[in-house]
Design a protein around this motif. Sequence first.
Motif: not given
Length: 601
Positions: A126-132, A170-171, A173-186, A239-244
């Motif tokens: 219940t305390k976890v947000r998207a930016h976590h 799915p919850s 935002d587009i910025h969070t999806i981009h950051v997660c994609l970048h970190l997962a690629a790293l 993540l890529e599907q959600e970004r598209r």
Amino acid sequence: MRRPRGEPGSRAPRPTEGATCAGPGESCEKAWAGRLKPLVQGHAAGSPTPNSMLRVLLSAQASSARLSGLLLLPPVQPCCLGPSKWGDHRPPGGGPHAGPVQGLQRLLEQARSPGELLRWLGQNPTKVRAHHYPVALRRLSQLLGSLPQPPPVEQATLQDLSQLIIRNCPSFDIHTIHVCLHLAALLAELPAQKTEMRRTEDSLTKTAGLQQSRAAPSLPPLTLCLSGFPSDGPLMCALEQERRFRLPPKPPPPLPPILRGGQRLEAALSCPRFQRRPQQHLIRSLAEARPEELTPHVMVLLAQHLARHRLREPQLLEAIAHFLVVQEAQLNSKVVQKLVLPFGRLNYVPLEQQFMPCLERILAREAGVAPLATVNILMSLCQLQCLPFQALHFVFSPGFINHISGTPHALIMRRYLSLLDTAVELELPGYRGARLPRRQQVPIFPQPLITDRARCKYSHKDIVAEGLRQLLGEEKYRQDLTVPPGYSTDFLLCVSSCGSVLPVRAQDPFLPYPPRSCPRATRDPAQRVVLMLRERWHFCRDGRVLLGSRALRERHLGLMGYQLLPLPFEELESQRGLPQLKSYLRQKLQALGLRWGPEGG
């Protein structure tokens, strides 16, 4: 007046003396009152001074709890994730009043293992947000990438973290999806980087001969640890599907317009790609066009394109000539001057038999309407040696000359009329009509042409001048001399009747103009030789035909009595260095029977 100090030996009570921390059964207000009371009493007694307070602060810096009590702040305690009356807003200083969201983020940033990361995320849904989730991925990359010996990671832990992100993306935002994609690629690139680093360390170890390092336990391969984040794994795909899905839909590409023959020709002329070799494309577009689609605008574009790029294409030029004959009644002199321009510039006389009679009729009809257009048409016909007598009578009449005297283009028209008068003098001995008055005549080309000035750095004039200087001497030739009635010469030599090259400054370099005005018995026996550079841009493109203006100049200089010695660009480009060029010039001059003394310079 200063307040007296306290009694000697007396000491002001410390601010923290008698201050107690609030226990489990005491209220926060009571504990804070206990800390504040000694300070208020001491200050009221006048004992603490600024210096003494500074000493107290310096002595209290060793204990964080003591300093916190001195500054009236509660000591820092571990963060709890339970409900708080402060909500998501943390008061200054953190502590138990910090919000659960910020507290969870701090716990994720301070996690010491991937398992601890997953535990913080899984135990507090219940305390976890998207930016976590980007915070957790960034901390995971720090744990596995920056440490020399990363902690062991279980495959199930990474898979659970991956599924947790996939379930909640799915919850995002587009910025969070981009950051997660970048970190997962790293994180997916870490195994290859670690393997390369391990190979480099092993090679250095073998080179240095450190045998004891081989006994050290080898690190577990990270390829097995990070197989949960491959580039084609479920996390990256989700993540890529959600970004598209979040991106705005791209508009469909516009359908190419259906161009007819005339429109296709106009589009081809407007495209820069067809400036070098557009003949075949233009011919195909012109062949596919119906007669009603070839408008004056399209044909003017075609004529300007051919003239600008020096394209002497007979099929296209014949099409323009045929269009001019067919559309004679609908064309005015301003359009006709643009259609006739490529014929004079490219030195092309069309095969259309009605071409010249059509132009004569147009000049007779439009001569008084547009004076400049009329003179421009006559200039093109002058380059083709096809001057009509009736039009010459009109432009040399006093009424026409008086009409153009007050116009803005009076000077350029006087130059064109002077050139037409020169053509009449040299090329039309049977003409008996009006001529341009002497007082109205001006030099035709008082300076080199614009194309020569624009391409002077590509010209051979400088090296030819140096060759002549070393071969003949500076006093035996003139460079860039303008002779009457206004033609510029590249190099001029004065030659005696026996073939000796004479100093130019001791002779009159000009021949009399007009030649018919000077009796043959009084003429100077010395001969004038003009060396004419024929550069690459003096010809039509991909051909050996001189441009109309160049052919006109050489023709008129020859008719005035100058002996021409052309120097083609192919021969000049084949000379390697100044010695070969001097030998080339010597052969050219000796072929004319010229003799000179020892080489000058």
